[in-house]
Design an enzyme around this catalytic site. Structure first.
Site, mmCIF file in Angstrom:
data_model
loop_
_atom_site.group_PDB
_atom_site.id
_atom_site.type_symbol
_atom_site.label_atom_id
_atom_site.label_comp_id
_atom_site.label_asym_id
_atom_site.label_seq_id
_atom_site.Cartn_x
_atom_site.Cartn_y
_atom_site.Cartn_z
ATOM 1 N N ARG A 79 0.836 -1.213 0.000
ATOM 2 C CA ARG A 79 0.000 0.000 0.000
ATOM 3 C C ARG A 79 0.860 1.247 0.000
ATOM 4 O O ARG A 79 0.570 2.230 -0.685
ATOM 5 C CB ARG A 79 -0.895 0.036 1.244
ATOM 6 C CG ARG A 79 -1.942 -0.999 1.266
ATOM 7 C CD ARG A 79 -3.232 -0.495 0.641
ATOM 8 N NE ARG A 79 -4.092 -1.629 0.345
ATOM 9 C CZ ARG A 79 -4.694 -1.800 -0.816
ATOM 10 N NH1 ARG A 79 -4.571 -0.914 -1.762
ATOM 11 N NH2 ARG A 79 -5.450 -2.853 -0.998
ATOM 12 N N GLN A 135 2.219 2.041 -3.350
ATOM 13 C CA GLN A 135 1.231 2.012 -4.422
ATOM 14 C C GLN A 135 1.325 3.235 -5.332
ATOM 15 O O GLN A 135 1.076 3.178 -6.518
ATOM 16 C CB GLN A 135 -0.164 1.977 -3.803
ATOM 17 C CG GLN A 135 -1.148 1.191 -4.599
ATOM 18 C CD GLN A 135 -2.472 1.071 -3.875
ATOM 19 O OE1 GLN A 135 -2.644 1.578 -2.764
ATOM 20 N NE2 GLN A 135 -3.414 0.421 -4.504
ATOM 21 N N LEU A 140 -13.025 -1.902 -4.619
ATOM 22 C CA LEU A 140 -11.736 -2.439 -4.190
ATOM 23 C C LEU A 140 -10.722 -2.287 -5.311
ATOM 24 O O LEU A 140 -11.081 -2.050 -6.455
ATOM 25 C CB LEU A 140 -11.887 -3.922 -3.845
ATOM 26 C CG LEU A 140 -12.900 -4.253 -2.753
ATOM 27 C CD1 LEU A 140 -13.016 -5.757 -2.588
ATOM 28 C CD2 LEU A 140 -12.497 -3.615 -1.449
ATOM 29 N N ASP A 141 -9.433 -2.433 -4.964
ATOM 30 C CA ASP A 141 -8.432 -2.396 -6.038
ATOM 31 C C ASP A 141 -7.833 -3.790 -6.212
ATOM 32 O O ASP A 141 -8.238 -4.738 -5.547
ATOM 33 C CB ASP A 141 -7.371 -1.331 -5.761
ATOM 34 C CG ASP A 141 -6.526 -1.649 -4.559
ATOM 35 O OD1 ASP A 141 -5.792 -0.747 -4.110
ATOM 36 O OD2 ASP A 141 -6.580 -2.780 -4.035
ATOM 37 N N SER A 142 -6.863 -3.880 -7.107
ATOM 38 C CA SER A 142 -6.365 -5.213 -7.455
ATOM 39 C C SER A 142 -5.690 -5.912 -6.278
ATOM 40 O O SER A 142 -5.755 -7.133 -6.151
ATOM 41 C CB SER A 142 -5.410 -5.137 -8.643
ATOM 42 O OG SER A 142 -4.447 -4.139 -8.424
#
Lengths: 111, 129
Positions: free
Chosen positions: A63, A66, B84-86
């Protein structure tokens, strides 16, 4: 005994030189594949605490990176991730040699 | 001479097999003693019903921290409908693997991006528990 910070400190793996990693920008599929491999390896730890930490750290690490946009930082983050995967794989084996005989209380589903 | 001796000797050595009459079951088995009726054994029902699979899949999706449970239904798409993301997708599929004790190969896991695909995959998987 390996401390909980093993992913960061206990094993200093050789990281790729800056010149080499600049050329290896991973594709989206590779990044997701690394993510999945790390989560799978994390799941193999016999110790509840280390397992949960590894899962959390993986998710947090991905995250954080990202939003990276520079190719160099992306590829070096990816290279770090690959190194950590190697470390985690080795440690999963090492930990299994000393697996606790009793399940951690958090793992017991209350009936 | 040896060839004739052999069957003669064997006739003496071999114990003839006696078959029990099939018409009459052994007295101790009739009526079937209650210890032999395993009413609580779930050995026969290895197959998950579709309703069970749907319910469990929805439960896993609803308990995912970033998901709003009220939006979850069997047709929902993880990235388009649930935002949501990947990375979340990968996490969700891993949570489904844990729930059903499966190991989904990467190629298949990449394709699972909605509840309906997840339910489809798990229903077709012979090893789902």
């Amino acid at each position: 005994m390996v401390t909980r910070g093993f992913l960061e400190s206990s094993e200093r793996s050789l990281s790729l030189s800056p010149m080499a990693s600049a050329a290896l920008v991973p594709s989206r599929a590779e990044v997701l594949s690394l993510f999945r491999s790390l989560l799978r390896t994390a799941g193999k730890f016999s110790d509840y605490n280390v397992r949960e930490y590894a899962k959390r750290r993986t998710i947090d690490g991905f995250r954080e990176s990202q939003t990276l946009s520079e190719p160099f930082s992306i590829s070096s983050a990816f290279a770090d991730g690959m190194n950590q995967l190697e470390v985690a794989n080795r440690q999963a084996v090492a930990y299994s040699l000393y697996a606790p005989k009793v399940k951690n209380m958090m793992e017991i589903r209350s009936g | 001479m040896a060839a004739a001796l052999r069957p003669a000797i064997l006739r003496h050595i071999r114990i003839p097999v006696q078959t029990l009459g099939r018409s009459r079951p052994l007295p101790c088995l009739h009526p079937l003693p209650t210890s032999m009726i395993r009413s609580m054994s779930s050995h026969g029902d290895d197959h998950l019903t579709r309703e069970e699979i749907v319910e469990r899949v929805l439960d896993v999706v609803k308990s995912f921290p970033k998901v709003d449970p009220s939006k979850v239904n069997p047709d929902v798409h993880f990235q388009k409908d649930l935002g949501l993301d990947s990375l979340d997708n990968v996490e969700l599929v891993m949570a489904l693997e844990e729930e059903f004790k499966l190991e989904i190969p990467d190629k298949e896991a990449d394709k699972i991006d909605s509840c309906s695909l997840a339910i489809e995959y798990i229903s077709n998987h012979p090893m789902a528990v």
